[in-house]
Enzyme design. Structure first.
Site, PDB file in Angstrom:
ATOM      1  N   PRO A   9       1.037  -1.185   0.137  1.00 48.94           N
ATOM      2  CA  PRO A   9      -0.148  -0.163   0.094  1.00 48.94           C
ATOM      3  C   PRO A   9       0.699   1.254  -0.158  1.00 48.94           C
ATOM      4  CG  PRO A   9       0.007  -1.061   2.147  1.00 48.94           C
ATOM      5  CD  PRO A   9       0.522  -2.122   1.407  1.00 48.94           C
ATOM      6  N   ASN A  10       0.354   2.065  -0.910  1.00 43.47           N
ATOM      7  CA  ASN A  10       1.011   3.638  -0.923  1.00 43.47           C
ATOM      8  C   ASN A  10       2.212   3.710  -1.855  1.00 43.47           C
ATOM      9  OD1 ASN A  10      -1.116   4.667   0.877  1.00 43.47           O
ATOM     10  ND2 ASN A  10      -0.027   3.928   2.490  1.00 43.47           N
ATOM     11  N   ARG A  17       5.690  10.655  -2.384  1.00 41.88           N
ATOM     12  CA  ARG A  17       5.396  10.665  -0.976  1.00 41.88           C
ATOM     13  C   ARG A  17       6.705  10.643  -0.307  1.00 41.88           C
ATOM     14  NH1 ARG A  17       4.693   4.767   1.261  1.00 41.88           N
ATOM     15  NH2 ARG A  17       4.205   5.214   3.405  1.00 41.88           N
ATOM     16  N   TYR A  22      11.570   7.947   0.995  1.00 37.35           N
ATOM     17  CA  TYR A  22      11.400   6.880   0.098  1.00 37.35           C
ATOM     18  C   TYR A  22      12.012   7.014  -1.115  1.00 37.35           C
ATOM     19  CZ  TYR A  22       7.796   5.507   3.842  1.00 37.35           C
ATOM     20  OH  TYR A  22       7.302   5.257   4.906  1.00 37.35           O
ATOM     21  N   ASN A  73       7.673  -5.739  -0.724  1.00 38.68           N
ATOM     22  CA  ASN A  73       7.366  -4.673   0.274  1.00 38.68           C
ATOM     23  C   ASN A  73       6.025  -4.535   0.804  1.00 38.68           C
ATOM     24  OD1 ASN A  73       7.476  -2.209   1.755  1.00 38.68           O
ATOM     25  ND2 ASN A  73       8.732  -1.136   0.229  1.00 38.68           N
ATOM     26  N   ALA A  76       3.154  -0.510   5.396  1.00 38.56           N
ATOM     27  CA  ALA A  76       2.568  -0.625   6.731  1.00 38.56           C
ATOM     28  C   ALA A  76       1.957  -1.930   7.128  1.00 38.56           C
ATOM     29  CB  ALA A  76       1.709   0.488   6.986  1.00 38.56           C
ATOM     30  N   HIS A  79       3.658  -4.212   9.659  1.00 41.60           N
ATOM     31  CA  HIS A  79       3.661  -3.981  11.118  1.00 41.60           C
ATOM     32  C   HIS A  79       2.676  -4.844  11.819  1.00 41.60           C
ATOM     33  CE1 HIS A  79       6.687  -1.308   9.970  1.00 41.60           C
ATOM     34  NE2 HIS A  79       6.097  -0.557   9.172  1.00 41.60           N
ATOM     35  N   ASP A  86       1.055 -15.160   7.458  1.00 45.09           N
ATOM     36  CA  ASP A  86       0.637 -16.564   7.077  1.00 45.09           C
ATOM     37  C   ASP A  86       0.445 -16.880   5.845  1.00 45.09           C
ATOM     38  OD1 ASP A  86      -0.116 -16.993  10.115  1.00 45.09           O
ATOM     39  OD2 ASP A  86      -2.110 -16.858   9.898  1.00 45.09           O
ATOM     40  N   GLU A  97      11.822  -9.910   2.025  1.00 44.55           N
ATOM     41  CA  GLU A  97      11.018  -8.534   2.482  1.00 44.55           C
ATOM     42  C   GLU A  97      12.049  -7.494   2.315  1.00 44.55           C
ATOM     43  OE1 GLU A  97       8.362  -8.627   5.811  1.00 44.55           O
ATOM     44  OE2 GLU A  97       9.331  -6.699   6.590  1.00 44.55           O
ATOM     45  N   HIS A  99      12.165  -3.181   2.505  1.00 45.82           N
ATOM     46  CA  HIS A  99      11.818  -1.996   3.137  1.00 45.82           C
ATOM     47  C   HIS A  99      12.715  -0.652   2.401  1.00 45.82           C
ATOM     48  CE1 HIS A  99       8.536  -3.326   5.557  1.00 45.82           C
ATOM     49  NE2 HIS A  99       9.365  -4.291   5.895  1.00 45.82           N
ATOM     50  N   LEU A 100      12.451   0.253   1.850  1.00 44.24           N
ATOM     51  CA  LEU A 100      13.185   1.229   1.395  1.00 44.24           C
ATOM     52  C   LEU A 100      13.633   2.095   2.554  1.00 44.24           C
ATOM     53  CD1 LEU A 100      10.521   2.596  -1.293  1.00 44.24           C
ATOM     54  CD2 LEU A 100      12.650   1.556  -1.669  1.00 44.24           C
ATOM     55  N   SER A 101      12.975   2.320   3.464  1.00 42.21           N
ATOM     56  CA  SER A 101      13.632   3.082   4.667  1.00 42.21           C
ATOM     57  C   SER A 101      14.086   2.052   5.695  1.00 42.21           C
ATOM     58  CB  SER A 101      12.500   3.994   5.359  1.00 42.21           C
ATOM     59  OG  SER A 101      11.466   3.221   5.714  1.00 42.21           O
ATOM     60  N   ARG A 106      12.909   4.008  12.867  1.00 47.70           N
ATOM     61  CA  ARG A 106      11.710   4.932  12.802  1.00 47.70           C
ATOM     62  C   ARG A 106      10.808   4.768  13.905  1.00 47.70           C
ATOM     63  NH1 ARG A 106       9.069   4.888   6.809  1.00 47.70           N
ATOM     64  NH2 ARG A 106       8.228   6.493   7.997  1.00 47.70           N
ATOM     65  N   ARG A 110       6.890   1.074  13.949  1.00 50.15           N
ATOM     66  CA  ARG A 110       7.396   0.739  12.509  1.00 50.15           C
ATOM     67  C   ARG A 110       8.692  -0.397  12.686  1.00 50.15           C
ATOM     68  NH1 ARG A 110       5.312   3.885   8.365  1.00 50.15           N
ATOM     69  NH2 ARG A 110       4.838   5.889   9.090  1.00 50.15           N
TER      70      ARG A 110
HETATM   71  C1  DQA Z   1       7.912   1.085   3.844  1.00 49.97           C
HETATM   72  C2  DQA Z   1       8.018   1.273   5.539  1.00 49.97           C
HETATM   73  C3  DQA Z   1       6.700   1.210   6.007  1.00 49.97           C
HETATM   74  O1  DQA Z   1       6.887   1.409   7.550  1.00 49.97           O
HETATM   75  C4  DQA Z   1       5.618   2.176   5.530  1.00 49.97           C
HETATM   76  O2  DQA Z   1       4.279   1.981   5.955  1.00 49.97           O
HETATM   77  C5  DQA Z   1       5.692   1.931   3.996  1.00 49.97           C
HETATM   78  C6  DQA Z   1       6.932   1.945   3.356  1.00 49.97           C
HETATM   79  C7  DQA Z   1       9.491   1.232   3.346  1.00 49.97           C
HETATM   80  O3  DQA Z   1       9.441   0.597   2.184  1.00 49.97           O
HETATM   81  O4  DQA Z   1      10.431   1.642   3.992  1.00 49.97           O
HETATM   82  O5  DQA Z   1       4.843   2.238   3.352  1.00 49.97           O
HETATM   83  O6  DQA Z   1       7.603  -0.356   3.745  1.00 49.97           O
END
Ligand code: DQA
Length: 144
Positions: A9-10, A17, A22, A73, A76, A79, A86, A97, A99-101, A106, A110
């Site tokens: 998502p997002n 964003r 990111y 990825n 959120a 978390h 599952d 997995e 994560h960009l950040s 953080r 997170r």
């Molecule tokens: C994220 C980190 C998550 O906490 C956040 O909600 C994202 C991006 C990352 O790629 O750093 O949407 O997954």
């Protein structure tokens, strides 16, 4: 070898964003980078993005017959989605997995990923290079 890259998502808003967290690349640009790396590794990659938890779970289920491995990825959902955790466990193919950040550096909510323990490995905090590293790791895993 086919690898599915799932953006959660997002992540469709990448580029606009919070670029300080990111990066400034759009999702299309990130997918270009992923595809170029996959080509050089001899992997056949498909990139998809879903905002919904159910759609991500459906994509994971579908991957078990069609792909050798997954890079995800979860955004959120990482978390708190035990359902995605599952699904990752259930499909029985290697999942990495990304994560960009650096989620460990953080906000408190997170710092924990409930999906990470279902995955073969995690790359966090190195920006889009995380996808490249995940693909390289999978190429090695799939070769064995
Ligand atoms: C994220 C980190 C998550 O906490 C956040 O909600 C994202 C991006 C990352 O790629 O750093 O949407 O997954």
């Amino acid at each position: 070898m086919r690898v599915l890259v799932l953006h959660g998502p997002n992540l469709n808003l990448l580029g606009e964003r919070d670029p300080s967290l990111y990066g400034s690349r759009t999702l299309d640009e990130v997918n270009e980078l992923i595809s170029a790396e996959a080509r050089s590794l001899g992997l056949d990659v498909c990139c998809e993005q879903y905002n919904g938890e159910g759609a991500i779970i459906d994509a994971l289920h579908g991957a078990r017959k069609q792909y050798a491995a997954v890079v995800i990825n979860p955004g959120a959902y990482a978390h708190y989605s035990y359902a995605i955790a599952d699904a990752i466990t259930a499909i029985g193919i290697p999942v990495i997995e990304v994560h960009l950040s650096n989620i460990a550096a953080r906000e408190a909510f997170r710092r924990k990923s409930v999906t990470a323990s279902a995955c073969r490995g995690v790359v966090s905090g190195v920006g889009t290079a995380g996808y490249v590293l995940a693909l390289r790791a999978l190429a090695g895993i799939l070769e064995k």
